[in-house]
Design a protein around this motif. Structure first.
Motif, PDB file in Angstrom:
ATOM      1  N   GLU A 293       3.779  -0.820   4.819  1.00 44.11           N
ATOM      2  CA  GLU A 293       3.321   0.194   3.862  1.00 44.11           C
ATOM      3  C   GLU A 293       4.502   0.982   3.301  1.00 44.11           C
ATOM      4  OE1 GLU A 293      -0.963   1.230   6.011  1.00 44.11           O
ATOM      5  OE2 GLU A 293       0.695   2.653   6.071  1.00 44.11           O
TER       6      GLU A 293
ATOM      7  N   ASP B 219      -5.398   7.851   2.142  1.00 38.43           N
ATOM      8  CA  ASP B 219      -4.151   7.613   1.419  1.00 38.43           C
ATOM      9  C   ASP B 219      -3.210   8.811   1.570  1.00 38.43           C
ATOM     10  OD1 ASP B 219      -5.077   5.123   0.190  1.00 38.43           O
ATOM     11  OD2 ASP B 219      -6.438   6.426  -0.931  1.00 38.43           O
TER      12      ASP B 219
ATOM     13  N   ARG C 109       0.826  -1.206   0.000  1.00 40.33           N
ATOM     14  CA  ARG C 109       0.000   0.000   0.000  1.00 40.33           C
ATOM     15  C   ARG C 109       0.866   1.264   0.000  1.00 40.33           C
ATOM     16  NH1 ARG C 109      -4.366   2.028   4.621  1.00 40.33           N
ATOM     17  NH2 ARG C 109      -5.183   3.775   3.399  1.00 40.33           N
TER      18      ARG C 109
END
Length: 384
Positions: free
Chosen positions: A225, A179, A2
């Motif tokens: 991440e 995000d 991600r």
């Protein structure tokens, strides 16, 4: 893996201050100075978000001259001059006037400071809308691009106290769906004004930001991440060496305001709209002899990106030398240890860009930041 993006924008965090602080933000090894704009955050932040100089986006200093036919937030304030001086300076009146201005739809940051209440109707606020929101700046800004991108995002601005904003941004990165997380704080700016660059409160704030950045990076790594971290500022801060009483100099002249001219006395700028050639001549000679600044010529205003043909920010502008503070001014009468709003060429005025990835060579000033940030959005979308 991600991808996520976090941007921390710290008002007044100069490149030189960061460089002089051992170990500060070492988690972001790629850093460089950014040329700021002549003026204050009122011009610097819109430049950062639009990629345009103040003359192009229209925002330079907090107060500008009211234009004919334009209703300002101060409309109807002309009667304030009839009030006793003590009442005009009272905090109760200031609070009432501030609420009136807010009810008239001003969503951007402003303060009445010590602007003479009887002069308020002569001026307008440049920042009517929230520059941290989509639609907040004419012609579009970074925030409009964020809104169009479809990216899940959240931002905190000056409306949220720093500890609360940093904690909320940390929680969003740990638990939220966002995000892109953006956090702006002006606390360091306030402490630098109060203490100067060597103050204990300054060191405490820098340590707080350093801890936040390191924690964000470590937590993202633990979650597996790919987090891009960006640390930004809009300008630096210069330690004040001495003060000058421009208001006292003006009081000693035969020309009087508002009869012969209209002034606006910022902390480092003295701006004038003339009602007579004699007043212009007298004031220019008086301030030019101070040995503490100079009158900005049209060519200098043009190079700085702050030349406004309609002269809404002043017919003539006098800029103090770096490290000289105007006391008193329309911004206040208290002595300060640090100030900005000087020539951007002064080393301590440079803003900062720091990142955990290589920064493109073309990013040199505030006008380049929007494109840089939009490049990070493209990376988030998998386009880079």
């Amino acid at each position: 893996m991600r991808r996520r993006l976090a941007v921390l924008l710290v008002d007044a965090l100069g490149y030189e201050l960061a460089a002089r602080t051992p170990g500060f933000a070492d988690v972001l090894p790629h850093r460089r100075p950014l040329e700021t704009v002549l003026g204050f955050s009122s011009g610097a932040l819109p430049t950062l978000f639009t990629g345009k100089p103040p003359a192009a986006h229209g925002r330079w200093l907090m107060y500008r001259r009211a234009q004919p036919g334009v209703r300002t937030p101060f409309a109807g304030f002309h009667g304030l001059g009839a009030l006793p001086s003590r009442l005009r300076r009272s905090w109760k009146l200031s609070r009432l006037l501030t609420r009136i201005v807010e009810r008239r739809g001003v969503r951007g940051y402003f303060s009445l400071y010590d602007v003479p209440r009887e002069l308020l109707e002569e001026f307008d606020l440049a920042e009517r809308d929230d520059v941290f929101s989509p639609g907040g700046l004419p012609g579009g800004s970074f925030w409009d691009e964020v809104e169009r991108s479809g990216i899940r995002w959240r931002a905190w601005s000056w409306r949220t106290p720093e500890p609360e904003a940093l904690a909320a941004a940390e929680r969003a990165l740990a638990e939220g769906p966002e995000d892109f997380v953006f956090c702006y704080t002006a606390d360091l700016d306030a402490v630098l004004h109060r203490e100067g660059s060597g103050g204990a409160g300054v060191r405490e704030r820098l340590a707080r930001y350093d801890v936040w950045l390191r924690a964000a990076a470590a937590a993202a790594a633990a979650r597996g991440e790919e987090l891009r971290l960006v640390l930004l500022s809009d300008h630096g801060m210069v330690d004040v060496q001495r003060s000058v009483d421009v208001m006292g100099v003006l009081a000693g002249l035969s020309s009087r305001w508002p009869r012969d001219y209209l002034p606006f006395l910022d902390s480092t700028f003295a701006r004038f709209w003339w009602r007579s050639d004699d007043a212009r001549r007298e004031v220019r000679i008086a301030l030019g002899g101070l040995g503490a600044g100079h009158w900005l010529g049209e060519d200098e205003l043009e190079r700085a990106g702050v030349r406004f043909p309609a002269h809404e920010y002043g017919d003539d502008v006098f800029l103090l030398d770096a490290g000289v503070l105007m006391v008193p001014s329309f911004m206040g009468s208290a002595p300060l240890a640090g100030m900005h709003g000087y020539d951007p060429a002064h080393p301590d005025m440079a803003a900062l860009l720091a990142c955990d990835r290589e920064v493109p060579a073309g990013v040199r000033g505030l006008t380049d930041v929007r494109a840089f940030l939009e490049g990070q959005l493209a990376w988030l979308r998998g386009e880079r």
